[in-house]
Enzyme design. Sequence first.
Site, PDB file in Angstrom:
ATOM      1  N   ASP A 116       6.568  -5.294   4.772  1.00  0.00           N
ATOM      2  CA  ASP A 116       5.858  -4.342   5.611  1.00  0.00           C
ATOM      3  C   ASP A 116       6.812  -3.742   6.650  1.00  0.00           C
ATOM      4  O   ASP A 116       7.608  -4.466   7.261  1.00  0.00           O
ATOM      5  CB  ASP A 116       4.711  -5.090   6.306  1.00  0.00           C
ATOM      6  CG  ASP A 116       3.744  -4.165   7.006  1.00  0.00           C
ATOM      7  OD1 ASP A 116       3.215  -3.261   6.350  1.00  0.00           O
ATOM      8  OD2 ASP A 116       3.505  -4.356   8.214  1.00  0.00           O
ATOM      9  N   GLU A 128       8.745  -1.519   2.222  1.00  0.00           N
ATOM     10  CA  GLU A 128       7.998  -0.355   2.707  1.00  0.00           C
ATOM     11  C   GLU A 128       8.913   0.311   3.744  1.00  0.00           C
ATOM     12  O   GLU A 128       8.793   0.090   4.942  1.00  0.00           O
ATOM     13  CB  GLU A 128       6.672  -0.765   3.353  1.00  0.00           C
ATOM     14  CG  GLU A 128       5.810   0.435   3.686  1.00  0.00           C
ATOM     15  CD  GLU A 128       4.932   0.285   4.924  1.00  0.00           C
ATOM     16  OE1 GLU A 128       3.998   1.068   5.065  1.00  0.00           O
ATOM     17  OE2 GLU A 128       5.199  -0.586   5.775  1.00  0.00           O
TER      18      GLU A 128
HETATM   19  C1  NOJ Z   1       1.924  -0.766   6.879  1.00  0.00           C
HETATM   20  C2  NOJ Z   1       0.684  -1.310   6.254  1.00  0.00           C
HETATM   21  O1  NOJ Z   1       0.609  -0.852   4.924  1.00  0.00           O
HETATM   22  C3  NOJ Z   1      -0.468  -0.821   7.108  1.00  0.00           C
HETATM   23  O2  NOJ Z   1      -1.707  -1.040   6.509  1.00  0.00           O
HETATM   24  C4  NOJ Z   1      -0.359  -1.511   8.446  1.00  0.00           C
HETATM   25  O3  NOJ Z   1      -1.356  -1.007   9.306  1.00  0.00           O
HETATM   26  C5  NOJ Z   1       1.006  -1.263   9.081  1.00  0.00           C
HETATM   27  N1  NOJ Z   1       2.093  -1.389   8.152  1.00  0.00           N
HETATM   28  C6  NOJ Z   1       1.243  -2.239  10.192  1.00  0.00           C
HETATM   29  O4  NOJ Z   1       1.475  -3.504   9.672  1.00  0.00           O
END
Ligand code: NOJ
Length: 523
Positions: free
Chosen positions: A199, A263
């Site tokens: 993440d 990500e």
């Molecule tokens: C990316 C995640 O996919 C999202 O859902 C989340 O709110 C943020 N990162 C913070 O962790």
Amino acid sequence: MSWWEDAVGYEVYLRSFADGDDDGIGDFAGLIGKLDYLDELGIDIVWITPFYPSPQADFGYDVADYRGVDAMYGTMDDLDRFVSAAHERDLRVVIDVVPNHSSSEHPFFRSALEGGPGSPHWDFYVWRDPAPDGGPPNNWLSFFGGPAWTYVPKWDRYYMHLFLPEQPDFNWQSRAVADYFVETLRFWVAKGVDGFRIDVAHALVEDSRFRDNPIGESEAGTVAVGGEFDVFEHVHDYDQPGVTDIYRRWKEELGPHVLLLGEVYLTEPEPVVRYIAEGHLDEAFYFGLNRISWDAVEFAKRVRAACDAMSRGWSWVQGSHDESRAVTRFGGGQHGWERAMALWVAMMGLPGTPFLYQGDELGLDDGHVAIEDIADPVGLEDPEAGRDPCRTPMPWTTGVHNGFSSSQPWLRSARRRPEETVEVQMGDPESRLSRMKELIRVRRATSELRSGELRWLESPPGTLAFSRGDVAHIANLTDDAATVGFEEGWDMVHVVGGRVTRVGGQFTLSPRCGAILKRSTAN
Ligand code: NOJ
């Protein structure tokens, strides 16, 4: 070739996938019950969103225990059962790791908050003195709106949070934080997990001097969350030196067979390349299409530029639990779905790993959530930007709550039409689900031929045409017919969403149509 390179991934948003204990929240028992469905769909990797104990301020992306399972999703035994059941079907399991921030309820943060600078966990988080006027230390904003800083009067310090105040950022300068995460990843690998989706992988490290971000140009046509956040150029809170060293250590510690999928939410491809090229992450999602409105020419240009920037290492996505569903963003309804499918034809052929988001295979538009039922913290601030519509429960059947649960789902939404459900689409060879299954099947059947290098073929603007070894993929993203010329020896294998007419070596695709060809000499 690594196992993920010819795989197809699938994102399960656990809360909304399938409810096994009928409390209205998706869980492991529900997911286990749907593994045969996923297996039959033909995917190879199941990525599940966070299941850790969490106050759910951001629906699990606020973790209070990195080595546990929240009771709402089941038990550790259920997770073990899920991993074994997936492996029995040759499905790999990827879990989310959330290293940028914890929950403010995590014992580390509670200890820091209670003990102050004397706490052994104080340095686990990012604390700064107030600015001379008592305000936040700099102009950084939370991605969800408002300042990225919250003041703690007891210690006369601010702590940083790139997301909600309930999601304090870890201080990755702390060796103890770094060691804690390596141990955590090892814990999950020992449980049989095959990889991690990381993440906010681009934002773990902050500028060492905490300088203000300059104001930049707001990105035109943006459709996602961000708002005033996009007014700034994130040169000091994103993509800082040292961030890829974190992943280099992870790769070294975990070995080459554990997938590290980032990500890396940077929309330009070039800065993402660094996360892969130096052997840190294995793959990163390509997000260049997720925050712009549909534009066939621009989409084709961006996909090609991404491939030019990096010949392997992309995970191709059209959407996720964070933005409006692809079909909706691409114009909605039949048109939106045809565009999405044409794009999938390209994504299923390019080097890298395509990742469906649950419901993509059904060609779903966004669900409808009434304003009084908004649950997402982003949506509560700004209903237009809210992420609930892409998170509505998976429509399994035409029955009560579309077969997701017999109780009221955690997120109330309008009932899906029969033709949107798995139940109805499953029995119809012409359904969107059947088309997606067929596309995945063709990809698998031709994968050995697709081992060659990516070669772009000349094709009109708004189209993508390429060959890899003895397979070629053409995606006509435009609303006009498009013709691509081939040398002799190429034959049609599969057409998605339209018609292809052939005159000699000229293949003409109808609007929003995709095609897969094979060199006949390879037969
Ligand atoms: C990316 C995640 O996919 C999202 O859902 C989340 O709110 C943020 N990162 C913070 O962790």
